[in-house]
Design a protein around this motif. Structure first.
Motif, PDB file in Angstrom:
ATOM      1  N   GLN A   1       7.613 -10.167   5.510  1.00 48.40           N
ATOM      2  CA  GLN A   1       7.047  -8.942   4.955  1.00 48.40           C
ATOM      3  C   GLN A   1       5.806  -9.234   4.133  1.00 48.40           C
ATOM      4  OE1 GLN A   1       7.868  -5.770   5.238  1.00 48.40           O
ATOM      5  NE2 GLN A   1       9.751  -5.945   6.434  1.00 48.40           N
TER       6      GLN A   1
ATOM      7  N   GLN B   1       3.452  -7.213   1.316  1.00 46.27           N
ATOM      8  CA  GLN B   1       3.290  -6.031   0.473  1.00 46.27           C
ATOM      9  C   GLN B   1       1.823  -5.912   0.077  1.00 46.27           C
ATOM     10  OE1 GLN B   1       5.891  -8.415  -0.487  1.00 46.27           O
ATOM     11  NE2 GLN B   1       7.095  -7.265   0.990  1.00 46.27           N
ATOM     12  N   LEU B   2       1.292  -4.708   0.180  1.00 44.21           N
ATOM     13  CA  LEU B   2      -0.116  -4.465  -0.095  1.00 44.21           C
ATOM     14  C   LEU B   2      -0.253  -3.353  -1.129  1.00 44.21           C
ATOM     15  CD1 LEU B   2      -1.337  -4.452   3.612  1.00 44.21           C
ATOM     16  CD2 LEU B   2      -1.507  -6.340   1.997  1.00 44.21           C
ATOM     17  N   VAL B   3      -1.082  -3.594  -2.120  1.00 45.95           N
ATOM     18  CA  VAL B   3      -1.302  -2.595  -3.168  1.00 45.95           C
ATOM     19  C   VAL B   3      -2.798  -2.409  -3.374  1.00 45.95           C
ATOM     20  CG1 VAL B   3      -0.915  -1.966  -5.570  1.00 45.95           C
ATOM     21  CG2 VAL B   3       0.858  -3.206  -4.310  1.00 45.95           C
TER      22      VAL B   3
ATOM     23  N   CYS C   1      -7.396  -4.784  -2.704  1.00 47.68           N
ATOM     24  CA  CYS C   1      -6.063  -4.719  -2.113  1.00 47.68           C
ATOM     25  C   CYS C   1      -5.402  -6.071  -2.341  1.00 47.68           C
ATOM     26  CB  CYS C   1      -6.149  -4.401  -0.630  1.00 47.68           C
ATOM     27  SG  CYS C   1      -4.570  -4.482   0.243  1.00 47.68           S
TER      28      CYS C   1
ATOM     29  N   ALA D   1      -2.318  -8.616  -1.994  1.00 46.20           N
ATOM     30  CA  ALA D   1      -1.226  -8.877  -1.066  1.00 46.20           C
ATOM     31  C   ALA D   1      -0.223  -9.844  -1.675  1.00 46.20           C
ATOM     32  CB  ALA D   1      -1.771  -9.453   0.232  1.00 46.20           C
ATOM     33  N   SER D   2       1.025  -9.658  -1.303  1.00 45.43           N
ATOM     34  CA  SER D   2       2.079 -10.580  -1.706  1.00 45.43           C
ATOM     35  C   SER D   2       3.065 -10.698  -0.554  1.00 45.43           C
ATOM     36  CB  SER D   2       2.788 -10.096  -2.973  1.00 45.43           C
ATOM     37  OG  SER D   2       3.383  -8.832  -2.761  1.00 45.43           O
ATOM     38  N   GLY D   3       3.868 -11.733  -0.625  1.00 50.40           N
ATOM     39  CA  GLY D   3       4.825 -11.939   0.451  1.00 50.40           C
ATOM     40  C   GLY D   3       4.424 -13.149   1.278  1.00 50.40           C
TER      41      GLY D   3
ATOM     42  N   TYR E   1       1.383  -3.944   8.599  1.00 49.57           N
ATOM     43  CA  TYR E   1       1.664  -3.742   7.184  1.00 49.57           C
ATOM     44  C   TYR E   1       0.566  -2.884   6.565  1.00 49.57           C
ATOM     45  CZ  TYR E   1       4.723  -7.664   8.145  1.00 49.57           C
ATOM     46  OH  TYR E   1       5.680  -8.487   8.687  1.00 49.57           O
TER      47      TYR E   1
ATOM     48  N   GLY F   1      -0.697  -0.552   2.921  1.00 47.87           N
ATOM     49  CA  GLY F   1      -0.522  -0.172   1.539  1.00 47.87           C
ATOM     50  C   GLY F   1      -0.286   1.315   1.419  1.00 47.87           C
ATOM     51  N   GLN F   2      -0.116   1.772   0.180  1.00 50.34           N
ATOM     52  CA  GLN F   2       0.172   3.182  -0.088  1.00 50.34           C
ATOM     53  C   GLN F   2      -1.088   4.037  -0.099  1.00 50.34           C
ATOM     54  OE1 GLN F   2       3.316   4.630  -0.420  1.00 50.34           O
ATOM     55  NE2 GLN F   2       3.855   2.636   0.422  1.00 50.34           N
TER      56      GLN F   2
END
Length: 123
Positions: A1, A3-5, A22, A24-26, A112, A114-115
């Motif tokens: 996975q 995760q994008l913010v 943006c 990213a993590s994971g 993947y 982000g919001q």
């Protein structure tokens, strides 16, 4: 996975600039091409820009070419979108996305997302 913010959106006057980020993590960030897409009210999501895993190649939609710059810092797990000479028609929710492909401008090739962050350009 992955995760994008996204961050950095806001209200700006026509002709102004904004820089989106943006984070990213994971999984390993450098294994993914990154892209920016946007969706305006009542319209479908559209491609804005993409950058290869190592940052060596970029591609832009015609509507933003020459005004927007995509970049990435793999050490910081972050991709950026520098937006200059903003126009009213740039108003949209901006999304960053990660693709396991080397390079893509096709939304369905991004697994993947982000919001999103709102960008509003005023006259």
């Amino acid at each position: 996975q992955v995760q994008l913010v996204e961050s950095g959106g806001g209200l700006v006057q026509s002709g102004g600039s904004l820089r989106l980020s943006c984070a990213a993590s994971g999984r390993t960030f450098s294994n993914y091409a990154m892209g920016w897409f946007r969706q305006a009210p009542g319209k479908e999501r559209e491609f804005v820009a993409t950058i290869t895993r190592n940052g060596g190649n970029t591609n832009y939609a015609g509507s933003v070419s020459g005004r927007f710059i995509i970049s990435r810092d793999n050490a910081k797990n972050t991709v950026y979108l520098q937006m200059n000479s903003l126009k009213l028609e740039d108003t949209a929710v901006y999304y960053c996305a990660a693709s396991s492909r080397w390079f893509s401008h096709v939304a369905t090739e991004y697994g993947y997302w982000g919001q999103g962050t709102q960008v509003t350009v005023s006259s």
